[in-house]
Design a protein around this motif. Sequence first.
Motif, PDB file in Angstrom:
ATOM      1  N   LEU A 296       0.810  -1.209   0.000  1.00 11.99           N
ATOM      2  CA  LEU A 296       0.000   0.000   0.000  1.00 11.99           C
ATOM      3  C   LEU A 296       0.851   1.270   0.000  1.00 11.99           C
ATOM      4  O   LEU A 296       0.389   2.321  -0.413  1.00 11.99           O
ATOM      5  CB  LEU A 296      -0.945   0.002   1.210  1.00 11.99           C
ATOM      6  N   MET A 297       2.085   1.175   0.473  1.00 10.47           N
ATOM      7  CA  MET A 297       2.938   2.365   0.476  1.00 10.47           C
ATOM      8  C   MET A 297       3.868   2.413  -0.732  1.00 10.47           C
ATOM      9  O   MET A 297       4.784   3.228  -0.783  1.00 10.47           O
ATOM     10  CB  MET A 297       3.745   2.440   1.773  1.00 10.47           C
ATOM     11  N   THR A 365      -5.874  -0.988   5.432  1.00  8.08           N
ATOM     12  CA  THR A 365      -6.551   0.219   4.951  1.00  8.08           C
ATOM     13  C   THR A 365      -5.502   1.246   4.529  1.00  8.08           C
ATOM     14  O   THR A 365      -4.600   1.551   5.306  1.00  8.08           O
ATOM     15  CB  THR A 365      -7.427   0.784   6.092  1.00  8.08           C
ATOM     16  N   ILE A 366      -5.605   1.728   3.309  1.00  8.27           N
ATOM     17  CA  ILE A 366      -4.554   2.584   2.768  1.00  8.27           C
ATOM     18  C   ILE A 366      -4.304   3.799   3.663  1.00  8.27           C
ATOM     19  O   ILE A 366      -3.167   4.120   4.012  1.00  8.27           O
ATOM     20  CB  ILE A 366      -4.920   3.041   1.344  1.00  8.27           C
ATOM     21  N   ARG A 367      -5.407   4.447   4.042  1.00  9.09           N
ATOM     22  CA  ARG A 367      -5.283   5.651   4.858  1.00  9.09           C
ATOM     23  C   ARG A 367      -4.520   5.359   6.162  1.00  9.09           C
ATOM     24  O   ARG A 367      -3.690   6.170   6.591  1.00  9.09           O
ATOM     25  CB  ARG A 367      -6.691   6.151   5.159  1.00  9.09           C
ATOM     26  N   ASN A 368      -4.808   4.251   6.787  1.00  2.72           N
ATOM     27  CA  ASN A 368      -4.128   3.906   8.037  1.00  2.72           C
ATOM     28  C   ASN A 368      -2.666   3.535   7.802  1.00  2.72           C
ATOM     29  O   ASN A 368      -1.807   3.795   8.637  1.00  2.72           O
ATOM     30  CB  ASN A 368      -4.837   2.749   8.725  1.00  2.72           C
ATOM     31  N   ASN A 369      -2.423   2.928   6.654  1.00  5.56           N
ATOM     32  CA  ASN A 369      -1.049   2.548   6.331  1.00  5.56           C
ATOM     33  C   ASN A 369      -0.130   3.755   6.270  1.00  5.56           C
ATOM     34  O   ASN A 369       1.065   3.640   6.508  1.00  5.56           O
ATOM     35  CB  ASN A 369      -1.028   1.835   4.974  1.00  5.56           C
ATOM     36  N   LEU A 370      -0.687   4.909   5.939  1.00  6.49           N
ATOM     37  CA  LEU A 370       0.138   6.111   5.841  1.00  6.49           C
ATOM     38  C   LEU A 370       0.836   6.423   7.155  1.00  6.49           C
ATOM     39  O   LEU A 370       1.845   7.134   7.166  1.00  6.49           O
ATOM     40  CB  LEU A 370      -0.714   7.317   5.420  1.00  6.49           C
ATOM     41  N   VAL A 371       0.294   5.934   8.266  1.00  3.16           N
ATOM     42  CA  VAL A 371       0.940   6.186   9.552  1.00  3.16           C
ATOM     43  C   VAL A 371       1.246   4.898  10.337  1.00  3.16           C
ATOM     44  O   VAL A 371       1.802   4.966  11.433  1.00  3.16           O
ATOM     45  CB  VAL A 371       0.100   7.126  10.442  1.00  3.16           C
ATOM     46  N   MET A 372       0.875   3.744   9.802  1.00  4.56           N
ATOM     47  CA  MET A 372       1.100   2.506  10.552  1.00  4.56           C
ATOM     48  C   MET A 372       1.974   1.492   9.818  1.00  4.56           C
ATOM     49  O   MET A 372       2.392   0.501  10.420  1.00  4.56           O
ATOM     50  CB  MET A 372      -0.232   1.786  10.846  1.00  4.56           C
ATOM     51  N   HIS A 373       2.211   1.699   8.536  1.00  5.24           N
ATOM     52  CA  HIS A 373       2.944   0.714   7.754  1.00  5.24           C
ATOM     53  C   HIS A 373       4.312   0.452   8.386  1.00  5.24           C
ATOM     54  O   HIS A 373       5.031   1.392   8.722  1.00  5.24           O
ATOM     55  CB  HIS A 373       3.122   1.233   6.324  1.00  5.24           C
ATOM     56  N   ASN A 374       4.655  -0.825   8.510  1.00  8.35           N
ATOM     57  CA  ASN A 374       5.948  -1.211   9.073  1.00  8.35           C
ATOM     58  C   ASN A 374       6.211  -0.678  10.469  1.00  8.35           C
ATOM     59  O   ASN A 374       7.355  -0.491  10.875  1.00  8.35           O
ATOM     60  CB  ASN A 374       7.095  -0.834   8.136  1.00  8.35           C
ATOM     61  N   THR A 375       5.142  -0.448  11.215  1.00 12.65           N
ATOM     62  CA  THR A 375       5.310  -0.264  12.655  1.00 12.65           C
ATOM     63  C   THR A 375       5.067  -1.620  13.308  1.00 12.65           C
ATOM     64  O   THR A 375       4.726  -2.590  12.637  1.00 12.65           O
ATOM     65  CB  THR A 375       4.273   0.727  13.223  1.00 12.65           C
TER      66      THR A 375
ATOM     67  N   GLN B   3      -3.706   7.786  14.696  1.00 10.50           N
ATOM     68  CA  GLN B   3      -3.241   6.559  15.353  1.00 10.50           C
ATOM     69  C   GLN B   3      -4.101   6.229  16.570  1.00 10.50           C
ATOM     70  O   GLN B   3      -4.403   5.056  16.823  1.00 10.50           O
ATOM     71  CB  GLN B   3      -1.789   6.699  15.834  1.00 10.50           C
ATOM     72  N   ILE B   6      -7.395   4.783  15.441  1.00  7.41           N
ATOM     73  CA  ILE B   6      -7.248   3.390  15.011  1.00  7.41           C
ATOM     74  C   ILE B   6      -7.133   2.465  16.222  1.00  7.41           C
ATOM     75  O   ILE B   6      -7.740   1.399  16.294  1.00  7.41           O
ATOM     76  CB  ILE B   6      -6.005   3.248  14.107  1.00  7.41           C
ATOM     77  N   PRO B  71      -6.333   8.342  -0.858  1.00 14.09           N
ATOM     78  CA  PRO B  71      -5.332   8.904   0.063  1.00 14.09           C
ATOM     79  C   PRO B  71      -3.950   9.115  -0.556  1.00 14.09           C
ATOM     80  O   PRO B  71      -3.102   9.745   0.070  1.00 14.09           O
ATOM     81  CB  PRO B  71      -5.251   7.868   1.184  1.00 14.09           C
ATOM     82  N   ILE B 129       4.408   9.081  13.823  1.00 18.32           N
ATOM     83  CA  ILE B 129       4.586   9.157  12.375  1.00 18.32           C
ATOM     84  C   ILE B 129       3.560  10.133  11.794  1.00 18.32           C
ATOM     85  O   ILE B 129       2.361  10.032  12.073  1.00 18.32           O
ATOM     86  CB  ILE B 129       4.405   7.774  11.729  1.00 18.32           C
ATOM     87  N   GLU B 132       4.225   8.441   5.615  1.00 19.53           N
ATOM     88  CA  GLU B 132       5.326   7.625   5.124  1.00 19.53           C
ATOM     89  C   GLU B 132       5.074   7.125   3.709  1.00 19.53           C
ATOM     90  O   GLU B 132       3.945   7.173   3.210  1.00 19.53           O
ATOM     91  CB  GLU B 132       5.611   6.453   6.067  1.00 19.53           C
ATOM     92  N   GLN B 134       7.207   4.280   0.622  1.00 20.80           N
ATOM     93  CA  GLN B 134       8.359   3.424   0.348  1.00 20.80           C
ATOM     94  C   GLN B 134       9.325   4.129  -0.602  1.00 20.80           C
ATOM     95  O   GLN B 134       8.925   4.926  -1.455  1.00 20.80           O
ATOM     96  CB  GLN B 134       7.906   2.118  -0.301  1.00 20.80           C
ATOM     97  N   LEU B 158      11.856   3.006   7.419  1.00 16.69           N
ATOM     98  CA  LEU B 158      10.878   2.009   7.851  1.00 16.69           C
ATOM     99  C   LEU B 158      10.771   0.808   6.916  1.00 16.69           C
ATOM    100  O   LEU B 158       9.738   0.159   6.843  1.00 16.69           O
ATOM    101  CB  LEU B 158       9.507   2.656   8.078  1.00 16.69           C
TER     102      LEU B 158
END
Lengths: 499, 180
Positions: A296-297, A365-375, B3, B6, B71, B129, B132, B134, B158
């Motif tokens: 997603l990122m 969810t794409i929107r959430n991935n913007l701040v959670m991806h690879n956390t 965050q 969520i 997004p 965060i 982010e 890639q 990340l």
Amino acid sequence: MATMTLYPDDERLAGGERTAFNLYIISSVALFVLMMLLGLTMRMSQATWLNVAPDLFYRILSMHGAGMVGTAALVTTAVMWFFLRKYVTLHLWAFVSNYVLFMIGAVCIIVAIFIDGYGGLWTFLYPLPVHAMGLWTPNAAALFMAGYLFIGVGSLLFYLDAAAGIIRKFGNLGRALGLQWLFGGSIDPNHPKTVVASTMVIIANTLGILAGAVVLVMSLVNIFFPEMALNALVAKNLIYWFGHMYINATIYMGVIAVYELLPRYSQKPYPISRPFLWSWAASCLFVIVVFPHHLLMDYAEPRWLLVMGQIVSWGAGFPVFLVTVYGALTNIYRSGMRWTMPSRLMILSVFGWAAGIVPAILDGTIRNNLVMHNTQWVPGHFHFYLLLGVLPMALALMFHVIGARANRPPNTGADRVGFPVYFIGGLIFVLAFLDAGHLSVARRMATHLPEWQFTDKVGSIGAMLVVLGMLYFAIRITSGLLKAPAGGSPRDSTANAAG
Amino acid sequence: MIQDAIWYIALTGMGLVAVGFIYVISQAGKSADAAATSKSAHTSNVLRRWLFGALLVIFVTGSYATLHRFPIPSQDASLDAKQVVDVVGQQWSWAINPATVQAGTPVEFRISSRDVNHGFAIYAPDGRIAIEAQAMPGFTNKLLYTFAAPGTYKVMCLEYCGLGHAPMTSQIQVVAARGD
Ligand code: HEM
Ligand SMILES: [Cu+2]
């Protein structure tokens, strides 16, 4: 009704079958304990309670990732085999070959990591394996990948044998999945759920393993002929197509134990239904096309793939909640069930799957991935349904089998202590990861910022409990399996006779 | 903050699942006669339809709410941002140019990598965060972000990229907008 017998005749393990099953199970529980100790080492190192050099940390992480995924596949293959062999002809050589190839692959991986220094993680994301900055050689990466190829070939052999058996009996895979009953017709009440689930796994995971084989071979070619560069985006798509399906197949193989055993313990029928067939047909499709949620990122990925990744991730919740979880809960509701180890573990496994899917969907969810991806949200959600879902499914079958000798499901005082230690430790451990993700703690980092270390410490404490619980389970199951099986004529027994 | 939202949604969802399980487990030890069993089978079918409806509503409204304004900015069209920052990751450092931007107006980040995959994550001064993307070799990902407040933002990697992954950090200075 035949299914209500706790230990039916057609499940008895004799001769070579028993040896093979014991090999699978004892190796698996031993590997789980070892891999968990590695996990605990990493968690305590993040918490600064242990001092592990980054180089070693990433090698341990590679071992833990590959080792856990592989062992989960190994043990759930045994679950599928154990029940599927009742309905179709499976050849013992295929089951044993899978074990042998797995072990050869495991040796390659262990040597690549601990002797040759490979630290490119279980996802071998191109081009990192060939870009180690001197930490390991391309040969180490090649050995690691060769290990995967051995394991993949073993799985394919097992699936091919199972597919052949299923086709011989049911005509084709579609009929085994029950597609002919999706829109009408009277469903054969004796059509085994095990066959439906196994067929789904065979279809999806064969595709996944083939995708894995393609990208492994491409990566191997690139190792020896560096001028043949790969497209990094294509490689990543293939890797996650493979990786996602391979680990998810473990849930779908593991849940067979719940379908088969739960009604025996609740003494309530658990019939097959149209929603059930729909849910497996849908899951089969979903698990094949959901992988873009790992990308997603990667904004270069075509947008329709990203949208599909999100929509399918959300959609995957329907079959789980509406059919498997709901069905299991209805089955035990007012059933007069007595709690023993297998039944406890089965309900835990369904809970772990259901609850773990909530953070998983949020992460898809794409929107959430913007701040959670690879956390650490990511290890948070997948440990939830692996540690508290897949493992308990397999453990339920193991405890069930070791009860065969006494013809009574295990439920000693020590069992009743071991279970909550594992369960509560597991909850603490996964919630600490999820909280860390919510606080933006990155995953896959050897060293953590001081402000991240509180959740590391809480997680470490949870992990210690899990390790203790699992160590107990491993000893209990190993010694149970090694005792001579029940001799003489099998007595019928029902759960109500259980103490 | 998203965050936190969520996290609370996750806790609520997992909590609801747990409540359902605890209720059924509390009932599991009781037995029911045939009449009661068929009655509860009926109730459970009705409940399942309601659950299906509820999940469907969440699915449709949730998908619409999170996707109707996509997004991620378009990668082909020009983004027309006044501020453009080039970001290149390499083992194990970031080249960020320019590394000072203004708050309040959109910044377009063009993110790429010289060697392996990296993850470009901007941490706000509060340690969370902000956004982010890639950084993939051979590709340029375009990210559009408007900094709300001035301050020192930390950049972290990340996506695991080898031994120096954790220390692969940098900074972006966000200054107050010039009144023009
Ligand atoms: C006591 C039990 C366990 C502990 C303490 C543990 C610990 C850990 C830790 C610390 C990580 C790295 C987290 C990070 O990225 O910062 C990790 C990753 C992982 N764990 Fe576990 N784990 C346990 C059980 C399991 C089980 C049962 C499975 C699967 C069946 C599993 C599969 C994985 C996988 C696939 C990864 C990802 C590896 C990667 O990022 O490349 N773990 N675990
Ligand atoms: Cu990195």
